[in-house]
Scaffold this active site. Structure first.
Site, short mmCIF file in Angstrom:
data_model
loop_
_atom_site.label_atom_id
_atom_site.label_comp_id
_atom_site.label_asym_id
_atom_site.label_seq_id
_atom_site.Cartn_x
_atom_site.Cartn_y
_atom_site.Cartn_z
N ARG A 16 7.92 -37.28 -5.59
CA ARG A 16 7.86 -36.20 -6.65
C ARG A 16 8.42 -36.89 -7.91
NH1 ARG A 16 12.27 -32.02 -5.04
NH2 ARG A 16 13.32 -34.06 -3.81
N ILE A 434 20.99 -6.26 -4.41
CA ILE A 434 20.24 -6.66 -3.57
C ILE A 434 20.38 -7.53 -2.51
CG2 ILE A 434 17.50 -7.60 -3.26
CD1 ILE A 434 18.11 -4.52 -5.10
N GLY A 435 21.62 -8.21 -2.85
CA GLY A 435 22.17 -9.10 -1.80
C GLY A 435 22.73 -10.26 -2.34
N ASP A 602 14.83 -7.70 4.21
CA ASP A 602 14.03 -7.98 2.82
C ASP A 602 12.61 -8.36 3.26
OD1 ASP A 602 16.34 -7.86 1.06
OD2 ASP A 602 16.74 -9.78 1.45
N HIS A 644 13.65 -4.52 1.05
CA HIS A 644 13.32 -4.81 -0.56
C HIS A 644 12.14 -5.79 -0.68
CE1 HIS A 644 14.16 -6.47 -4.31
NE2 HIS A 644 14.00 -7.70 -4.08
N CYS A 646 9.81 -7.44 -3.82
CA CYS A 646 9.96 -8.13 -5.22
C CYS A 646 8.97 -7.73 -6.18
CB CYS A 646 9.99 -9.60 -5.08
SG CYS A 646 11.71 -10.13 -4.09
N GLU A 668 11.07 -3.50 -7.54
CA GLU A 668 11.31 -4.12 -8.77
C GLU A 668 10.59 -3.11 -9.73
OE1 GLU A 668 10.07 -8.41 -9.35
OE2 GLU A 668 8.97 -7.74 -11.25
N HIS A 697 15.36 -11.28 -14.15
CA HIS A 697 14.74 -12.65 -14.25
C HIS A 697 15.15 -13.18 -15.76
CE1 HIS A 697 12.41 -10.32 -11.27
NE2 HIS A 697 12.24 -11.56 -10.88
N CYS A 729 16.22 -7.30 -8.14
CA CYS A 729 16.19 -8.23 -7.25
C CYS A 729 17.68 -9.04 -6.82
CB CYS A 729 14.97 -9.32 -7.41
SG CYS A 729 14.55 -10.57 -6.33
N1 GLN Z 1 18.52 -10.68 -0.35
C1 GLN Z 1 17.96 -11.22 -1.12
C2 GLN Z 1 18.48 -11.94 -2.34
O1 GLN Z 1 19.25 -11.23 -3.06
C3 GLN Z 1 16.47 -10.85 -1.60
C4 GLN Z 1 15.92 -12.08 -2.46
C5 GLN Z 1 14.30 -11.68 -2.82
O2 GLN Z 1 13.87 -10.49 -2.75
N2 GLN Z 1 13.47 -12.63 -3.02
O3 GLN Z 1 18.61 -12.93 -2.83
ZN ZN Z 2 13.45 -9.51 -4.76
#
Ligand code: GLN
Ligand code: ZN
Length: 757
Positions: A16, A434-435, A602, A644, A646, A668, A697, A729
């Site tokens: 890399r 979301i976690g 997820d 979930h 994204c 989202e 984001h 997210c």
């Molecule tokens: N549960 C995961 C988190 O919160 C979901 C991540 C994702 O959807 N990319 O990080």
């Molecule tokens: Zn997500």
């Protein structure tokens, strides 16, 4: 007389190197000259690797400091106005990554890969003009090393098809503007040598073709092929079949056609017309985007079949696509079991395979030297060993999975949700996340120290517990209703599960470029999958013990685990996914038995797994949905299942989402308003939905008013009984300083809206 061909080569460097120097440059720790020096070294090394492996057709202009779609925009002079005052590398990296005052261009996935390209932005006012310097320089760079390359460029139809217009109009209207620049480019190229081969990538031809796109093929290639008699054009497609385009291309004066025979069987049906046209066939027969050692005997059979129709003299043996999508070299894998390593082939190994296959195919076995004979034997042995290895085959798993018919969860969603609401007792507009919570440097260090055995299990667990304690305390203080443990023990949502499942392998250096300097190292599935013991119960129950609130269990779904791994090639993907699903269903049962009442599964990568061709979508949807349902089938009526995803574009897949039958789905929507949510209303979606109310984001903290407004917009589309309130997210990429005020504002906003209702 062997003739072999590589569509393109990885550029990030076997260690890399490109990533490192770019990131140093961006951090202002080195000069752009340093970057160019590293780039030159890499290009040289990559050309030499290919030459030394006996590759006949090696590319130039497959290198890029960031992305080759971005390079194409610069070649065409398609530079959005907001970058007008910038030049050279400042311009280039600002387009890719933005700068203090200008937002970057959009980035999106390259077909069905995990590579991301910079989306061209076209505007009516723009005037395009040619800048061929990168292409010319790279060709001459190779030439000065004594290597004559073919020149890779992205085709005009793919370029346009993947771009977007500021005014939302038809991108193909720009055809008349950009084709003359391609002509000019070819004219410039024609002066570089007596004869030059130009590889024009047109992967857009493998997508579901539309009439407009098809109608442009003949005029484009009639014109481009007419530019100069000393240019030979090879139009190359990959990732799927391109039968419709092939039918047209054979009637243009191009020199060769590149087809992927591994990911598009249907291309075999094009052989006849290619044979009639007398064009060269660049036959993609070695997988450029997988890690498995090629089965040479099988490949030779495929080639023999092809050569029954297209004469041998017209065949070039090739990788199925650019090797950009596979890791670099096996030589850095020191920890992998030697048995498994024997089954693998990364980019460098693929060069040898292609070289050997072409020797064998064109000149016969008797032409092989001793080393080549050995290599062939070793290939046969590795493939035989892999087929029979006890590491791969687990009878118990196979039996169990075979007998696992789809088990529907008890009750219908309406009935389940009623029961769950009674038990769980949450109110309308219930808040959750979301976690994941911020991944702090301390927690990353604890994980890596534990992995490297620098700290004991006790010390590691103490760190994780500390994180969970703080995470729970914050959520309680903030007033969130359904809590999460924050995922501090997880490096990555797929790797974490892969590491605990039997049948999964890992590389130390199997990096693949994802975008710019970013690389991913997907784990790989080599054998039947099973779960030796529970994977998440310990941490979730620990977190639950710390609060009276409901703690959500957190799993990654079978389709996402599959889509973000390299998958074994000796079994259909749907079968592998089913094995993962069965393992996950045991996990859900364990969580439920441990008293966890809500479990989120997820499926972040559910949509990106969609096939490129509509005729294949039904099959994918059928097994992907089946496997999600198998995974959650162990959940009792009263256990609430969340999922979930994204993204927010659900129009095409809403029926599939409905069919997955999750009680609650979080998605989202923050960036796209509630327009896209209307589909849920339109189809009469009866389950509960958590549309993200703010964009995670960006580091920006959303205000209370803003979130109130967003919730009110949501309420115009869906009734309060159906709505959950959560961010877009997971929060792992954010900082606590951003997350804390944002979530406080979110909770505050819900209070305000509830009062008003
Ligand atoms: N549960 C995961 C988190 O919160 C979901 C991540 C994702 O959807 N990319 O990080
Ligand atoms: Zn997500």
């Amino acid at each position: 007389m062997s003739k072999n061909y590589i569509v393109g080569f990885p550029r990030i460097g076997e260690q890399r190197e490109l990533k490192r120097v770019l990131e140093e440059f961006w951090a202002k720790k080195c000069s752009f000259e340093n970057v160019q020096n590293v780039a030159s070294k890499l290009k040289k090394r990559h050309w030499e690797y290919q030459r030394d492996a006996g590759i006949d057709f090696i590319s130039s202009n497959d290198f890029s400091l960031y992305d080759n779609m971005l390079d194409t925009s610069l070649m065409l002079g398609a530079i959005p106005k907001r970058f007008a005052n910038l030049k050279n590398e400042e311009l280039y990296f600002a387009m890719a990554r933005g700068n203090a005052s200008t937002v970057a261009m959009e980035m999106t996935k390259w077909f069905n890969t995990n590579y991301h390209y910079i989306v061209p932005e076209l505007s009516k006012e723009d005037n395009y003009s040619l800048n061929a310097s990168k292409i010319v320089d790279e060709y001459n760079e190779a030439k000065s090393l004594g290597i004559k390359t073919k020149i890779n460029i992205i085709g005009p139809i793919t370029y346009l098809g993947l771009s977007k217009r500021a005014d939302g109009g038809d991108v193909y209207e720009f055809w008349g503007k950009i084709v003359p620049i391609y002509e000019e480019l070819l004219k410039t190229i024609s002066t570089l040598d007596d004869d030059v081969i130009v590889q024009i990538d047109e992967p857009i031809f493998v997508k579901e073709p539309d009439m407009k796109m098809l109608s442009l093929i003949k005029p484009t290639y009639d014109r481009l092929a007419a530019v100069s008699p000393n240019i030979k054009i090879a139009v190359v497609t990959y990732f799927e079949h391109s039968c419709e385009a092939t039918k047209i291309l054979v009637h243009t004066p191009i020199w060769a056609l590149g087809l992927d025979f591994l990911n598009g069987d249907e291309n075999l049906q094009s052989l006849e017309i290619i044979a009639k046209s007398d064009k060269k066939l660049i036959a993609g027969v070695v997988d450029g985007r997988n890690i498995w050692r090629c089965d040479i005997a099988k490949t030779i059979t495929l080639l023999e079949n092809i050569s029954k129709v297209v004469t041998k003299e017209n065949i070039l043996i090739s990788s199925s696509c650019s090797l950009l999508h596979s890791p670099f070299a096996l030589k850095y894998e020191e920890e992998m079991s030697s048995e498994i390593k024997e089954w693998l082939s990364f980019a460098l190994e693929k060069l040898d395979e292609i070289s050997l296959i072409s020797k064998l195919f064109f000149d016969g076995k008797s032409s092989l030297d001793e080393a080549q004979k050995e290599a062939l034997k070793s290939n046969e042995k590795a493939n035989e060993d892999r087929k029979n290895s006890p590491l791969i085959h687990d009878k118990a798993v196979q039996e169990r999975v075979k007998n696992r018919a789809l088990l529907q969860r008890e009750g219908d969603a309406k009935e389940r949700l009623k029961l769950q609401r009674e038990i769980l007792g949450y109110s309308d507009l219930v808040t959750t996340t979301i976690g994941s919570f911020p991944q702090t440097p301390e927690i990353r260090k604890a994980r890596s120290d534990f992995k490297g055995a620098f700290i004991s299990k006790d010390e590691y667990e103490k760190e994780i517990k500390k994180y969970i304690d703080e995470c729970v305390a914050f959520q309680e203080e903030c007033g969130l209703e359904i809590l999460v443990h924050g995922e501090p023990e997880r490096n990555d949502m797929v790797e974490y599960f892969g590491e605990q499942l039997k049948g999964y392998g890992f590389s130390q250096n199997g990096w693949v470029q994802s975008y710019g300097s970013r690389c991913v190292k997907p784990p790989f599935i080599y054998g039947d999958i099973s779960r030796p013991k529970s994977m998440t119960v310990e941490w979730i129950t620990y977190a639950q013990s710390k609060t009276k609130h409901i703690m959500k269990g957190m799993l990654t779904g079978p389709v996402t685990i599959l889509n973000w791994s390299f998958v074994r090639d000796d079994m259909p993907r749907g079968e592998v996914s089913k094995q993962i699903a069965v393992a996950l269903s045991d996990e859900i049962d364990d969580l439920q038995k441990a008293g966890i009442k809500i479990i989120q599964v997820d499926e972040a990568a559910f949509k990106e797994g969609y096939p490129l061709r509509s005729e294949k979508i039904k099959v994918y949807e059928a097994w992907a949905t089946r496997d999600f349902k198998i995974a959650v089938s162990s959940a009792k009526k009263e256990t609430q299942i969340h999922t979930h995803m994204c993204y927010s574009e659900f129009n095409d897949i809403i029926n599939t989402i409905e069919d997955m039958d999750a009680d609650v789905i979080s998605i989202e929507t923050a960036r796209s308003g509630n327009e896209l949510l209307k589909i849920f209303k339109k189809v009469g979606y009866t389950k509960e939905v958590g549309p993200g109310v703010y964009d995670i984001h960006s580091p920006r903290v959303p205000s209370v008013e803003e979130i109130v407004k967003q919730i009110e917009l949501l309420l115009e589309v869906l009734p309060k009984e159906q709505l959950w309130i959560n961010p877009d997210c997971g929060l792992k990429t954010r900082k606590w300083e951003e997350v804390k005020p944002s979530l406080k504002n979110m909770v505050e906003a819900v209070k305000i809206v509830r009062k008003k209702l």
